[in-house]
Motif scaffolding. Sequence first.
Motif: not given
Ligand SMILES: NC(=O)c1ccc[n+]([C@@H]2O[C@H](COP(=O)([O-])OP(=O)(O)OC[C@H]3O[C@@H](n4cnc5c(N)ncnc54)[C@H](O)[C@@H]3O)[C@@H](O)[C@H]2O)c1
Length: 367
Positions: A132, A175-177, A196, A238, A265, A268-269, A296-297, A299-300
């Motif tokens: 993320s 969150g992390s992303a 958030d 997420l 991002i 993927d979900q 892109v599902a 990305m990394p």
């Molecule tokens: N596309 C890619 O290549 C790729 C790569 C890595 C991660 N991801 C995806 O990125 C997404 C985020 O990952 P992360 O690690 O940052 O997750 P995370 O759990 O660290 O953060 C998610 C945040 O979303 C918030 N949230 C939940 N519902 C919400 C809403 N309705 N409105 C606003 N905020 C809301 C949560 O409170 C949380 O702070 C995940 O779906 C992960 O699978 C995709």
Amino acid sequence: MNIGIPKEIKTNENRVSCTPAGVRHLVSSGHHVVVERGAGEGSGFDDNQYRRSGAVIGESPGVVWNNDLIVKVKEPILPEFQFFREGQILFTYLHLASAPELARHLVNSKTTGIAYETVEHGGQLPLLSPMSEVAGKMSIIMGGFYLDKHQGGEGKLLGSLPGVLPGKVVILGGGSAGVNAAKAAAGLGAQVTIMDINQERLRELDNLLPPQVNTLYSNEQHLEEMLLDADLVIGAVLVTGAKAPKLLSRAMLQKMKPGAVLVDISIDQGGCFETSRPTTHENPVFIEEGIVHYCVANMPAAYPRSSTEALTGATLPYIKRIADLGFEGALVMVPGLSGGLNTWSGHVTHKEVAISLGLPFHENPFI
Ligand SMILES: NC(=O)c1ccc[n+]([C@@H]2O[C@H](COP(=O)([O-])OP(=O)(O)OC[C@H]3O[C@@H](n4cnc5c(N)ncnc54)[C@H](O)[C@@H]3O)[C@@H](O)[C@H]2O)c1
């Protein structure tokens, strides 16, 4: 334990699930590691480096998959389903909520599926975070690139220029992303708002992020207001294990500036914009309602060297514990690992995953 490290076969996937240094650590702990020929090439690691680390090079996918613990990066795709079998442990990103066919094959074959993205520790997702973080930083690079007029964008630079206001970036999910996207966008000088629904998280972000990043509680009205003059919108929400909530509707897109860019991002979900559909690195964008979508599902995969090292750093302690203790022992002994159990003995054992798939939920026996 016998551990197999297959070559990733998803389109343009160049990551590998373990570096040679990681393999060396497992081999020196007494485990037997088979790495598929060429598995590390895309990340800059050749077969000889793996040999020197003590691995055996497997000539075919069948040889590699014929091991007790299979460690991968991406969710298996159709040609890999034939290798599933009872007694096998699959440790990888699974994202089953948006992959019903994969879930069906794992359940029918009674494969033990432990998903990186649902391992939880101390309220964090330690195996999702590294990727993320990469995706978050990358979302601003890609978003800025597709704002280019020649790419279908509106032609706005994210950074400020003397006498010119900077671009506006709206990030959904802190969150992390999201936080990494915010840091990257702020670093360019963009005006950033991160949204958030977790008030505590918003408080942390307010303390953590530079002053030009604003935090805003996420609800429909706030989002509608923010979208009107946004140049780049990043979807990074997420709900662990579940399909992403659809936060941005087609009707909302129609009120945005033509040529604005969305980076989903969360694709993927399942994606957090109504108009999102998964794309690949070969063909990363499409335009809907005049808005450029980058979805892109994996990305990394674009930065495999950094991503492989970051992923191995996070997963290796868990791989070692599963190999040392067996999966039953590890699920009980290692904090948070049991949350990763998605399929076991012909059942779906993660509640949100089961709900998203409309399949019966079986209580995780290792919690
Ligand atoms: N596309 C890619 O290549 C790729 C790569 C890595 C991660 N991801 C995806 O990125 C997404 C985020 O990952 P992360 O690690 O940052 O997750 P995370 O759990 O660290 O953060 C998610 C945040 O979303 C918030 N949230 C939940 N519902 C919400 C809403 N309705 N409105 C606003 N905020 C809301 C949560 O409170 C949380 O702070 C995940 O779906 C992960 O699978 C995709």
